[in-house]
Motif scaffolding. Sequence first.
Motif, PDB file in Angstrom:
ATOM      1  N   ASP A  62       0.822  -1.207   0.000  1.00 46.89           N
ATOM      2  CA  ASP A  62       0.000   0.000   0.000  1.00 46.89           C
ATOM      3  C   ASP A  62       0.856   1.257   0.000  1.00 46.89           C
ATOM      4  OD1 ASP A  62      -2.784   1.144   0.243  1.00 46.89           O
ATOM      5  OD2 ASP A  62      -1.879   2.024   2.032  1.00 46.89           O
ATOM      6  N   THR A  63       1.968   1.228   0.748  1.00 45.20           N
ATOM      7  CA  THR A  63       2.854   2.391   0.735  1.00 45.20           C
ATOM      8  C   THR A  63       3.541   2.563  -0.613  1.00 45.20           C
ATOM      9  OG1 THR A  63       4.662   1.060   1.669  1.00 45.20           O
ATOM     10  CG2 THR A  63       3.290   2.288   3.213  1.00 45.20           C
ATOM     11  N   GLY A  66       0.690   3.795  -2.997  1.00 48.15           N
ATOM     12  CA  GLY A  66       0.114   5.075  -2.587  1.00 48.15           C
ATOM     13  C   GLY A  66       1.022   6.254  -2.815  1.00 48.15           C
ATOM     14  N   MET A 146      -2.119  11.276  -5.419  1.00 48.33           N
ATOM     15  CA  MET A 146      -1.371  10.240  -4.700  1.00 48.33           C
ATOM     16  C   MET A 146      -1.889  10.154  -3.273  1.00 48.33           C
ATOM     17  SD  MET A 146       2.517  10.955  -6.002  1.00 48.33           S
ATOM     18  CE  MET A 146       2.905  11.128  -7.748  1.00 48.33           C
ATOM     19  N   PRO A 147      -2.597   9.097  -2.921  1.00 50.57           N
ATOM     20  CA  PRO A 147      -3.262   9.045  -1.613  1.00 50.57           C
ATOM     21  C   PRO A 147      -2.312   9.122  -0.430  1.00 50.57           C
ATOM     22  CG  PRO A 147      -3.353   6.907  -2.741  1.00 50.57           C
ATOM     23  CD  PRO A 147      -2.850   7.887  -3.728  1.00 50.57           C
ATOM     24  N   ARG A 148      -1.144   8.516  -0.532  1.00 52.06           N
ATOM     25  CA  ARG A 148      -0.214   8.540   0.598  1.00 52.06           C
ATOM     26  C   ARG A 148       0.470   9.893   0.756  1.00 52.06           C
ATOM     27  NH1 ARG A 148       0.694   4.515   4.650  1.00 52.06           N
ATOM     28  NH2 ARG A 148      -0.407   2.655   3.927  1.00 52.06           N
ATOM     29  N   ASP A 151      -2.499  12.751   1.909  1.00 50.96           N
ATOM     30  CA  ASP A 151      -3.294  12.415   3.087  1.00 50.96           C
ATOM     31  C   ASP A 151      -3.181  13.530   4.128  1.00 50.96           C
ATOM     32  OD1 ASP A 151      -4.676  11.272   5.128  1.00 50.96           O
ATOM     33  OD2 ASP A 151      -3.256   9.647   5.512  1.00 50.96           O
ATOM     34  N   ALA A 217       4.604   9.372   3.772  1.00 56.02           N
ATOM     35  CA  ALA A 217       4.059   8.342   2.888  1.00 56.02           C
ATOM     36  C   ALA A 217       3.908   6.998   3.577  1.00 56.02           C
ATOM     37  CB  ALA A 217       4.954   8.192   1.653  1.00 56.02           C
TER      38      ALA A 217
END
Length: 437
Positions: A62-63, A66, A146-148, A151, A217
């Motif tokens: 996920d990292t 993301g 980019m979600p990470r 955020d 991140a």
Amino acid sequence: MASPRPFSAYEFMIAWRYLRARRAEGGVSVMTWISLIGITLGVAALIATLAVRAGFREEFVDTILGANAHSSVYYAPTSVYNDLTEETYTAPGRIEDADALAARIAALPDVVRATPVVRGQAMLSANDQNNVAEVYGVTLADLKAMPRIADPANSMGNLDDFGREGVNGIALGVELARELGVSVGDKVQLISPQGAQTAVGTTPRIETYDVVYIFSAGRYDIDKTRAYLPMPAAQAFFNREGVADEIEIFVKDPERVDALTPALMQTAGERALVWTWKDANGGFLRALTMEDNVMFVILSILVLIASMNITSGLIMLVKNKGRDIGILRTMGLTEGAILRVFFLCGAFTGVIGTLAGVALGVLFALNVQHVLDFVNLITGGGAWDASVRGIYELPAKLRAWDVAKSVLLSLGLAFVVTIFPARRAARMNPVEALRYE
């Protein structure tokens, strides 16, 4: 007269009575408890390990997804002949029609978006501290996607200031900002040896930027080295005016990104090369899978050893219950009934130990971070080093298949190891058992 059906109530009753401890048969009771505790700990360790390994892999992937592109297209360097110097030199593979190429790639099936990117390494300096940074030139829209990175729960500053007119802004990873000793609103200097071309050669380029955004991140290596510049600023700083270094591609299903590679190669042309997130991290992910399999085998052996104690306990039980077996046989119980009674004795131990192990393993997996905090408390910290593990905390993910696999393994071993002593009890001659009674 019809024979009672197998596994009748009286067989369960006799098996349960035999399992209850008696003072004169303390050895049998001790072996039963050892088997029970061993199976419980073995199953709990197996479930907890599988949950932690699954959680670690999911968090790691996920990292990656993301904060990085799922795939990227770049051009291979080319050899160029200089007529004036009559020398051949290698020219970097720049993408001159980056926007047009990104548009063609974005039109491919399963592609969510494609964006030109400038990449380069430079040194960041602030407060007499220096650090090497991997600098990415992107647009504000791409950074927000980019979600990470975008955020708000793990960031500081206003992302809208990135690329705003009149603001010479830069976004830094949290570890990079910590080592430089800067926060939002401070200034940093970006230094590159490949600066402006002058009559006397290339001079280093030094630019000052305002820190407008600090992100985390979830990956230590990204937070320690990553910095983002607006696309025009990055092109100017790295001498990439009008060109890009690569096209970053995001797809619907990152796990199947390799299937898109042929279409990307065809769309980008013969000089194009494709690099996916699996290419960058495939070795580590394969090592994780192999380690998961090895850990499962090792812990399965632990459960097997615990299950073997059931055999020892049942052999002792059969020896102590020889008189009872002879009486039961003379009363009309068949060999099959005796076998099932002692099979149930071992099965009870296996089932109870497995259920207790599931409860303990699930409890550990759900509270793994609290357990780690306790270990840090009594050891003075350092039980989980993010600079070594890459991610900041030890995650755990319970999966139904992992729990079911552990249960099936434990019950299967427990049932198998009870067959030998149960058959020994069933084949006991009642006359020999009662000879000296």
